[in-house]
Design a protein around this motif. Structure first.
Motif, PDB file in Angstrom:
ATOM      1  N   VAL A 153       4.737   0.377 -10.954  1.00 35.22           N
ATOM      2  CA  VAL A 153       5.310   1.965 -11.687  1.00 35.22           C
ATOM      3  C   VAL A 153       6.231   1.523 -12.183  1.00 35.22           C
ATOM      4  O   VAL A 153       5.693   2.538 -13.743  1.00 35.22           O
ATOM      5  CB  VAL A 153       5.042   2.563 -10.481  1.00 35.22           C
ATOM      6  N   GLU A 154       7.385   0.781 -11.721  1.00 31.15           N
ATOM      7  CA  GLU A 154       7.965   0.415 -13.161  1.00 31.15           C
ATOM      8  C   GLU A 154       7.488  -0.456 -14.410  1.00 31.15           C
ATOM      9  O   GLU A 154       8.107   0.545 -15.419  1.00 31.15           O
ATOM     10  CB  GLU A 154       9.578  -0.421 -12.694  1.00 31.15           C
ATOM     11  N   LEU A 210       6.230  -8.013 -19.252  1.00 31.50           N
ATOM     12  CA  LEU A 210       7.124  -7.587 -17.985  1.00 31.50           C
ATOM     13  C   LEU A 210       6.170  -8.594 -16.940  1.00 31.50           C
ATOM     14  O   LEU A 210       7.428  -8.364 -16.074  1.00 31.50           O
ATOM     15  CB  LEU A 210       7.293  -6.646 -18.289  1.00 31.50           C
ATOM     16  N   GLN A 211       5.418  -8.357 -16.908  1.00 26.51           N
ATOM     17  CA  GLN A 211       4.570  -9.585 -15.453  1.00 26.51           C
ATOM     18  C   GLN A 211       5.412 -10.321 -15.120  1.00 26.51           C
ATOM     19  O   GLN A 211       5.386 -11.247 -14.260  1.00 26.51           O
ATOM     20  CB  GLN A 211       2.852  -9.149 -15.204  1.00 26.51           C
ATOM     21  N   LEU A 232       7.982   3.820 -22.020  1.00 29.03           N
ATOM     22  CA  LEU A 232       9.313   3.625 -23.361  1.00 29.03           C
ATOM     23  C   LEU A 232       8.656   3.053 -24.269  1.00 29.03           C
ATOM     24  O   LEU A 232       8.893   4.034 -25.305  1.00 29.03           O
ATOM     25  CB  LEU A 232      10.104   3.631 -22.187  1.00 29.03           C
ATOM     26  N   LYS A 233       8.953   2.027 -24.642  1.00 29.63           N
ATOM     27  CA  LYS A 233       8.167   1.059 -25.369  1.00 29.63           C
ATOM     28  C   LYS A 233       7.652   1.773 -26.619  1.00 29.63           C
ATOM     29  O   LYS A 233       7.569   1.365 -28.123  1.00 29.63           O
ATOM     30  CB  LYS A 233       8.625   0.003 -24.529  1.00 29.63           C
TER      31      LYS A 233
END
Lengths: 376, 269
Positions: B118-119, B109-110, B126-127
């Motif tokens: 934060v997101e 993601l990064q 979630l994952k």
């Protein structure tokens, strides 16, 4: 517990009846197949072998190996074997063991190559590994140029950890070894200088030797054994765990993410360690001079300052910088080339240390010769 | 989302290690939304086929198409773009052992999104909770069990909401209940994310439970013997090698005898 027993009985109809009894147990003596072969001899030739096991108390794999040998013998002599008299378990295991015929071409061909063929394949292998080395250096350079343009992807946290690991954590061992090397140099040198009454020149000897070469070489060898091996083992284990594949398939270059921070850390830390090693070596020499030969400490240090020029210091630091590149490069290269087994990781670590030390010695020779030709 | 749009096309693929040809003439199509099983005996090249499909090994001959785009005939940059839409669960999980689970999942993601810290944290939670590992964010892979490592690996594979999910032996080393749960999870993910799923496995239970398309690789003839729905292969295909595999080594007569241990008690002689 009765021992393994065997009885042979010839019946007139060319049948050899074999009666197995007692306890067949691995590690205890069991009848040999030679006996069986003897029992097969005689006229008329045996056509059929029959096994019975009325008196068999207990058995394990020893009876199976015996029976398999016997079957092989019989198959060669074209004698049929009936195993109906054996316990069901023995029969099943024998059937299981003989269910899949031996695959003749399955074993790795270890045919002996001729001497010339071996030289040839070694040469081919050498060229191939040289190619791999060049490719790896190329990748590292590309990664470095991406770093310079600020596009390299790795975690600064990792870099910090490696800086600590290959810098601060290495200080004690570097201090100890270089102190002792300085001490040894001083002991060996001062004995000879004493003959001329020139003990004080031990300061020059130790100072120049440590600062110009030994400090860097010793630090390089320590780091090859310590950090180079660690790099190879870390990357090798990641290779075994498919972690490196996971980087690749995510589009993250392993060379950038894993190799670059390691190389940066070691290459930055090496000159600092060398500087430290130089100091410790000089102190080691001073201990001998002051402690055993009553040379004044101030005089010793002054002599050292006079003898050791800035050029010597810079040559030493430059060597440290080069060794940092070489050691981290060989460690990372061997780690990335690692196969997918535990022994491959061991080989990678070993080979990283060997490559690192060889590279250090060669580089030292090149640098020293170049410097003396240039007159620095 | 069951359409018959071809997603991955394997066209005349030959796989080789140097001179040693592992498999030749592979031709099959994986449709969008399929759960596609690559099956075959041990050592027949199932995992190698997957390595070709995910960009770790280039084919000796032939092509792999994603949609209409050739995977191996493009520039490395474009291939990397395509690979970014894959999620891959490796056999051992292949979690990066020096990072916590949260760091493992957040790294993709990064790298590839502009989400704020934060997101990303929310996404990671979630994952991880999708695979039942909520609350394990700060654990290192060495601190959790093998089954959990696999699930965490799945969470990482799903980090970028991939179009194609690859699984290498997902149930290897898992107990039957965990294996079943993982199968259910795969089905749920396919249905909810609409991803195409490619699974390398030889677990018969999984093959019949989740697969709706498959290819069967045979190590002897070094090519594929059949492709299609595994349940249909079991019912309709008459190749003895496929039947032997799908019936767990039993012939049809033995199967009708319904004796589950018969194959052990009466070894073939």
């Amino acid at each position: 517990m009765s021992a393994a027993e065997i009885q042979y009985k010839r019946t007139p109809g060319e049948i050899l009846s074999v009666d197995l009894g007692g306890t067949w147990q691995l590690g205890q003596e069991v009848p040999s197949t030679d006996q069986f072969r003897k029992a097969l001899e005689g006229q008329p030739p045996v056509k059929q072998v029959e096994f019975r096991a009325k008196e068999l108390a207990s058995w394990d794999s020893s009876i199976l190996t015996f029976l398999l040998e016997v079957r092989k013998l019989c198959a060669r002599a074209k004698i049929s074997v009936t195993t109906d008299g054996l316990p069901a378990g023995v029969r099943q295991l024998i059937d299981l063991a003989t269910a899949v015929p031996k695959k003749e071409d399955a074993h790795q061909s270890e045919s002996r190559e001729s001497f010339l063929a071996r030289i040839g394949s070694d040469a081919v292998e050498f060229v191939r590994s040289a190619g791999e080395l060049v490719a790896f250096v190329g990748e590292a350079v590309v990664a470095f140029s991406r770093l310079m343009s600020g596009r390299a992807k790795f975690r600064t946290l990792d870099l910090g950890l490696f800086l600590q690991e290959s810098g601060a954590r290495a200080v004690p061992i570097v201090a100890l070894i270089s102190f002792l090397v300085g001490l040894i140099l001083a002991f060996v040198g001062i004995l000879q200088l004493n003959l001329f009454g020139a003990q004080i020149y031990v300061a020059n000897l130790v100072g120049i030797a440590m600062v110009r070469a030994m400090g860097a070489i010793m630090t390089g060898i320590i780091m090859a054994g310590r950090t180079g091996a660690a790099f190879a083992a870390q990357l090798g284990t990641m290779q075994v765990n498919e972690e490196i594949d996971a980087f690749q398939t995510l589009g993250i270059q392993p060379v950038e993410f894993l190799v670059l921070p390691r190389m940066l850390a070691l290459t930055l830390m090496m000159p600092l360690l060398v500087l430290f090693a130089d100091l410790m070596g000089i102190l080691g020499g001073a201990l001998v001079a002051v402690g055993f030969y009553d040379i004044n400490l101030t005089i010793y240090l002054n002599h050292t300052i006079e003898a050791v020029g800035l050029n010597d210091l810079f040559i030493g630091l430059f060597m440290g910088f080069v060794f940092g590149i070489l050691v981290s490069l060989s460690g990372c290269l061997r780690g990335m080339q690692c196969g997918r087994s535990a022994s491959a990781v061991g080989n990678a670590a070993t080979s990283a240390v060997v490559t690192g030390i060889v590279a250090i010695i060669i580089a030292t020779a090149v640098i020293i010769v170049t410097c003396s030709v240039l007159g620095i | 989302m069951q359409t018959t749009e071809a997603h991955i096309t394997i066209d005349n693929l030959t796989m080789a290690y140097g001179d040693f040809v592992l498999m030749r003439d592979l031709n099959f199509i994986i449709n969008r939304g399929d759960i596609f099983i690559i099956m075959g005996g041990s050592g027949c090249g199932k995992s190698t086929l997957m390595r070709h499909m995910i960009g770790l090994k280039s084919p000796a001959k032939g092509q792999i198409l994603y949609g209409d785009a050739s995977f191996w005939d493009t520039s490395p940059d474009e291939r990397e773009q395509m690979m970014r839409r894959f999620g891959i669960l490796y056999q051992s999980g292949a979690l990066w052992s020096s990072m916590t689970l949260a760091e493992n999942v957040s790294l993709p993601l990064q790298q590839y999104t502009r989400l704020s810290a934060v997101e990303i944290k929310r996404q990671v939670s979630l994952k991880l909770s999708l695979v039942g590992l909520n609350g394990f964010e700060e654990f290192y892979p060495s601190e959790i069990s093998g089954g959990m490592c696999k699930r965490a690996g799945l969470a990482r594979a799903m980090a970028l909401d991939p179009e194609v999910l690859f699984f290498d032996e997902p149930s290897a080393g898992l107990d039957p209940v965990s294996a079943k749960r993982l199968d259910d999870l795969i089905l749920q993910l396919r249905d909810s994310l609409g991803a195409t799923v490619v699974v390398v496995t030889h677990e018969l239970a999984s093959i019949f439970a989740i697969g709706n398309n498959s290819v069967f690789l045979d190590p002897e003839s070094r090519t594929m013997l059949a492709s299609g729905d595994p349940n249909k292969l079991l019912a309709d295909d008459h190749d003895p090698r496929i039947q032997l595999f799908l019936r767990r080594g039993k012939t049809e007569d033995e199967k009708s005898a319904q004796n589950p241990v018969s194959s052990i008690q009466q070894p073939v002689s």
